[in-house]
Design an enzyme around this catalytic site. Structure first.
Site, PDB file in Angstrom:
ATOM      1  N   CYS A   2       0.692  -1.465   0.182  1.00 52.42           N
ATOM      2  CA  CYS A   2      -0.303   0.360  -0.312  1.00 52.42           C
ATOM      3  C   CYS A   2       0.704   1.136   0.314  1.00 52.42           C
ATOM      4  O   CYS A   2       2.076   1.220   1.061  1.00 52.42           O
ATOM      5  CB  CYS A   2      -1.295   0.261   0.880  1.00 52.42           C
ATOM      6  SG  CYS A   2      -2.238  -1.535   1.309  1.00 52.42           S
ATOM      7  N   GLY A  29       0.639  -0.862  -4.891  1.00 57.39           N
ATOM      8  CA  GLY A  29      -0.725  -1.546  -4.849  1.00 57.39           C
ATOM      9  C   GLY A  29      -0.750  -0.858  -6.385  1.00 57.39           C
ATOM     10  O   GLY A  29      -1.321  -0.069  -6.615  1.00 57.39           O
ATOM     11  N   ASN A 103      -0.904   1.630   6.305  1.00 59.03           N
ATOM     12  CA  ASN A 103      -0.450   0.963   4.807  1.00 59.03           C
ATOM     13  C   ASN A 103       0.405  -0.081   6.071  1.00 59.03           C
ATOM     14  O   ASN A 103       1.105   0.468   7.285  1.00 59.03           O
ATOM     15  CB  ASN A 103       1.002   2.052   4.455  1.00 59.03           C
ATOM     16  CG  ASN A 103       2.180   1.244   4.290  1.00 59.03           C
ATOM     17  OD1 ASN A 103       2.999   1.684   3.756  1.00 59.03           O
ATOM     18  ND2 ASN A 103       1.840  -0.761   3.767  1.00 59.03           N
ATOM     19  N   GLY A 104       0.653  -1.398   6.169  1.00 57.17           N
ATOM     20  CA  GLY A 104       0.661  -2.123   7.189  1.00 57.17           C
ATOM     21  C   GLY A 104      -0.285  -3.228   7.456  1.00 57.17           C
ATOM     22  O   GLY A 104      -1.467  -3.584   6.353  1.00 57.17           O
ATOM     23  N   CYS A 234      11.242  -2.047   7.210  1.00 57.97           N
ATOM     24  CA  CYS A 234      11.006  -3.592   6.620  1.00 57.97           C
ATOM     25  C   CYS A 234      12.306  -3.681   5.965  1.00 57.97           C
ATOM     26  O   CYS A 234      12.523  -2.962   4.861  1.00 57.97           O
ATOM     27  CB  CYS A 234       9.446  -3.944   5.820  1.00 57.97           C
ATOM     28  SG  CYS A 234       9.656  -5.242   4.565  1.00 57.97           S
ATOM     29  N   TYR A 240      13.598  -5.300  -2.328  1.00 62.13           N
ATOM     30  CA  TYR A 240      12.145  -5.224  -2.785  1.00 62.13           C
ATOM     31  C   TYR A 240      10.897  -4.672  -3.881  1.00 62.13           C
ATOM     32  O   TYR A 240      10.793  -3.684  -4.525  1.00 62.13           O
ATOM     33  CB  TYR A 240      11.204  -6.533  -2.894  1.00 62.13           C
ATOM     34  CG  TYR A 240      10.259  -7.281  -3.723  1.00 62.13           C
ATOM     35  CD1 TYR A 240      10.379  -7.154  -4.795  1.00 62.13           C
ATOM     36  CD2 TYR A 240       8.950  -6.517  -3.699  1.00 62.13           C
ATOM     37  CE1 TYR A 240       8.953  -7.938  -5.669  1.00 62.13           C
ATOM     38  CE2 TYR A 240       7.341  -6.767  -4.428  1.00 62.13           C
ATOM     39  CZ  TYR A 240       7.912  -7.375  -5.284  1.00 62.13           C
ATOM     40  OH  TYR A 240       6.793  -7.510  -6.358  1.00 62.13           O
ATOM     41  N   SER A 281      12.931  -5.472 -10.514  1.00 56.45           N
ATOM     42  CA  SER A 281      13.380  -4.936  -9.266  1.00 56.45           C
ATOM     43  C   SER A 281      14.995  -6.033  -8.868  1.00 56.45           C
ATOM     44  O   SER A 281      15.494  -5.704  -8.138  1.00 56.45           O
ATOM     45  CB  SER A 281      12.642  -5.443  -7.963  1.00 56.45           C
ATOM     46  OG  SER A 281      12.169  -7.049  -8.112  1.00 56.45           O
ATOM     47  N   ASP A 342      17.861 -12.078  -9.700  1.00 56.10           N
ATOM     48  CA  ASP A 342      16.962 -11.236  -9.040  1.00 56.10           C
ATOM     49  C   ASP A 342      16.537 -11.133  -7.044  1.00 56.10           C
ATOM     50  O   ASP A 342      17.827 -11.463  -6.233  1.00 56.10           O
ATOM     51  CB  ASP A 342      15.955 -12.926  -8.891  1.00 56.10           C
ATOM     52  CG  ASP A 342      14.466 -11.719  -9.206  1.00 56.10           C
ATOM     53  OD1 ASP A 342      14.012 -10.671  -9.019  1.00 56.10           O
ATOM     54  OD2 ASP A 342      13.736 -12.975  -9.485  1.00 56.10           O
ATOM     55  N   ASP A 343      16.020 -10.531  -6.915  1.00 57.74           N
ATOM     56  CA  ASP A 343      16.080 -10.284  -6.001  1.00 57.74           C
ATOM     57  C   ASP A 343      15.400 -11.100  -4.717  1.00 57.74           C
ATOM     58  O   ASP A 343      15.410 -10.762  -3.773  1.00 57.74           O
ATOM     59  CB  ASP A 343      15.054  -8.865  -5.424  1.00 57.74           C
ATOM     60  CG  ASP A 343      13.450  -8.782  -6.106  1.00 57.74           C
ATOM     61  OD1 ASP A 343      12.641  -9.381  -5.263  1.00 57.74           O
ATOM     62  OD2 ASP A 343      13.397  -8.635  -6.800  1.00 57.74           O
ATOM     63  N   CYS A 379       5.044 -12.892   6.488  1.00 58.47           N
ATOM     64  CA  CYS A 379       5.501 -11.444   6.801  1.00 58.47           C
ATOM     65  C   CYS A 379       4.133 -10.850   7.834  1.00 58.47           C
ATOM     66  O   CYS A 379       2.809 -11.511   7.000  1.00 58.47           O
ATOM     67  CB  CYS A 379       6.115 -10.401   5.639  1.00 58.47           C
ATOM     68  SG  CYS A 379       5.426  -8.847   6.347  1.00 58.47           S
ATOM     69  N   CYS A 430      13.613  -4.898  10.389  1.00 56.32           N
ATOM     70  CA  CYS A 430      13.342  -6.379  10.726  1.00 56.32           C
ATOM     71  C   CYS A 430      13.785  -6.798   9.638  1.00 56.32           C
ATOM     72  O   CYS A 430      13.520  -6.882   8.104  1.00 56.32           O
ATOM     73  CB  CYS A 430      11.514  -5.486  10.531  1.00 56.32           C
ATOM     74  SG  CYS A 430      11.050  -7.539  10.491  1.00 56.32           S
ATOM     75  N   CYS A 433      11.500 -12.052   8.185  1.00 54.46           N
ATOM     76  CA  CYS A 433      10.904 -13.219   7.202  1.00 54.46           C
ATOM     77  C   CYS A 433      11.915 -14.054   6.213  1.00 54.46           C
ATOM     78  O   CYS A 433      11.713 -15.456   6.056  1.00 54.46           O
ATOM     79  CB  CYS A 433       9.888 -12.346   6.271  1.00 54.46           C
ATOM     80  SG  CYS A 433      10.956 -11.266   4.861  1.00 54.46           S
TER      81      CYS A 433
HETATM   82  S1  SF4 Z   1       9.235  -9.805   8.288  1.00 55.61           S
HETATM   83 FE1  SF4 Z   1       9.631  -9.627   6.187  1.00 55.61          FE
HETATM   84  S2  SF4 Z   1       9.130  -7.924   4.053  1.00 55.61           S
HETATM   85 FE2  SF4 Z   1       7.630  -8.672   6.955  1.00 55.61          FE
HETATM   86  S3  SF4 Z   1       8.305  -6.899   7.179  1.00 55.61           S
HETATM   87 FE3  SF4 Z   1       9.885  -7.453   8.324  1.00 55.61          FE
HETATM   88  S4  SF4 Z   1      11.531  -8.552   6.950  1.00 55.61           S
HETATM   89 FE4  SF4 Z   1       9.932  -7.134   6.009  1.00 55.61          FE
END
Ligand code: SF4
Length: 454
Positions: A2, A29, A103-104, A234, A240, A281, A342-343, A379, A430, A433
């Protein structure tokens, strides 16, 4: 994902500004788009399924008048791709009406939906944020601050209420938000590239836990939440999601991706004749790989830019079909040893089809290089990556993934090199993932359509 945008500009056409800013945020988005305006405190919203130019035309834009506007491009992570979930949403509460774009993804949405007054008009997690603010009879600043303190997870929000524009980020700052100026008028946007497009100047990032309010008295801000202590911007935004010309905390995304490619070439070299990206990307990392390895860069795969990003299409069937419509290899790949950059690899189906396409076009070898570590866990903060069961790397070795995608060789960038390429310390991002270490509690039920039954 988003994209969100907001502006307070009493002497400008705020709906038109928002429309163009949303163009710059379309990559975040593509399911729906919308604009809400406030004129003398009265709120009007126009939103629909589709891309920005499909939702708005000259007639509809000129009907949106006001001093304040917010806009939204949606990619769903909670609640289906349905008109009622398009944003900005309008929520009429006991104390005020709120227009809001989010967004989130919240991790306590279920609990909050149980608590707020019914009925809710949508099945997303976003309306509870609007409801908390709309039902709170205190001044707007206090109502928004109180709502922020109730949210767990990712919430970068723009809103309109009481003739004011507001915007905030959650205490972790999962999703970006910047403050800019168009002349003296304040502008909020998910990414700095939206400021560039409308000619606004970047002023600063909105900080994690910060609330910004713009009204007749100017632009003021308060730290409604203490920062979490663990920043959590993130990491996916860097490799990406964000546009390459965006700056995240002062670091241009394109440059970070080129550095990722350079580090990848050092960590996982390959004897090859050409380096080609999976556009778009993967392109900056392929440039970096080619430069560092001294191997010629080639476009190799030509992308049809009028087909949407396959990652964003929600249905697996559409993704499978989309890939053949989207890429076509150049004749120059025939007989060549290729490095394909690729990313990321999530499900693996896109990569497998591209590798096969290149072998079908006569490639002698296809060495796949990925500018991120294996994605192994879902995520909960606003990117619909897939469930762990669907992630090809979640329970497989690199060799097993290589075999599944049919590549000659496969290598991922190390987490350490990825991190360093962003020029951010591990404590600022973060990476859940990739590491399975989540900065918040995780929801028991994270299915996107879990509120559809309500
Ligand atoms: S879990 Fe991965 S995609 Fe989700 S916010 Fe954290 S780093 Fe980003």
């Amino acid at each position: 994902m988003c994209g969100v945008f907001g502006v307070r500009a009493p002497h400008r056409d705020v709906a038109r500004l928002t429309y163009f800013a949303l163009y710059a945020l379309q990559h975040r988005g593509q399911e729906s788009a919308g604009i809400a305006v406030s004129e003398d405190g009265r709120l009007t919203a126009l939103r629909d399924l589709g891309l920005v130019p499909q939702v708005f035309d000259e007639g509809s834009l000129s009907g949106l008048r006001g001093e304040l506007a917010i806009g939204h491009t949606r990619y769903s992570t909670t609640g289906g791709n349905d008109w009622s979930n398009a944003q900005p949403l309008l929520h009429h509460g006991r104390a005020r009406t709120v227009a809001l774009g989010h967004n989130g993804n919240l991790v306590n949405a279920e609990q909050l939906r149980d608590e707020v007054a019914k009925p809710l008009g949508s099945t997303s997690d976003s309306e509870v944020i609007a409801a908390l603010i709309a039902d709170d009879g205190r001044p707007l600043e206090d109502a928004v601050s109180a709502a922020m303190s109730r949210l767990e997870g990712a919430a970068t929000v723009v809103g309109l209420a009481d003739g004011k524009l507001f915007g905030f980020r959650d205490a972790h700052g999962f999703r970006p938000l910047v403050l800019g100026r168009l002349g003296d008028d304040p502008v909020l946007a998910s990414e700095s590239c939206a400021l560039d497009l409308i000619g606004a100047k970047f002023e600063r990032e909105v900080e994690p836990g910060e609330l910004v309010i713009a009204d007749d008295e100017g632009t003021h801000s308060l730290h409604a939440l203490a920062p979490s202590g663990h920043g959590a911007l993130c990491l996916f935004e860097f490799f990406y999601l964000a546009r390459p010309d965006t700056k995240l905390n002062g670091v241009e995304v394109h440059g970070a991706r080129v550095r990722m490619g350079e580090r990848l070439a050092a960590e996982a070299p390959a004897d090859a004749d050409l380096v080609l990206p999976i556009p778009d990307s993967g392109t900056p990392a392929a440039i970096g790989f080619a430069r560092a390895a001294g191997i010629p860069f080639s476009e190799g795969l030509i992308k049809n830019r009028y087909v949407g990003r396959t990652f964003i299409q929600p249905e697996q069937g559409m993704r499978e079909q989309g890939i053949r419509m989207k890429f076509n290899p150049l004749a120059e790949v025939e007989g060549k040893r290729l490095v394909v950059v690729d990313d990321s690899i999530v499900r693996g189906s896109t990569t497998r089809q591209i590798v096969q396409m290149l072998f079908d076009a006569g490639a002698a070898e296809v060495h796949v290089r990925i500018s991120s570590p294996p994605v192994v866990s879902p995520c909960y903060y606003g990117i619909d990556l897939a469930s762990e069961d669907e992630m090809i790397a979640a329970h497989s070795t690199v060799e097993e993934v290589r075999e599944a995608i049919g590549a000659t060789s496969l290598a991922y960038l190390s987490l350490e090199a990825l991190q360093e390429s962003t020029q951010h310390p591990p404590s600022a991002l973060c990476r859940a993932c990739l590491t399975r270490e989540y900065p918040t509690r995780t929801p028991a039920d994270a299915r996107k359509l879990r509120f559809e039954k309500v």
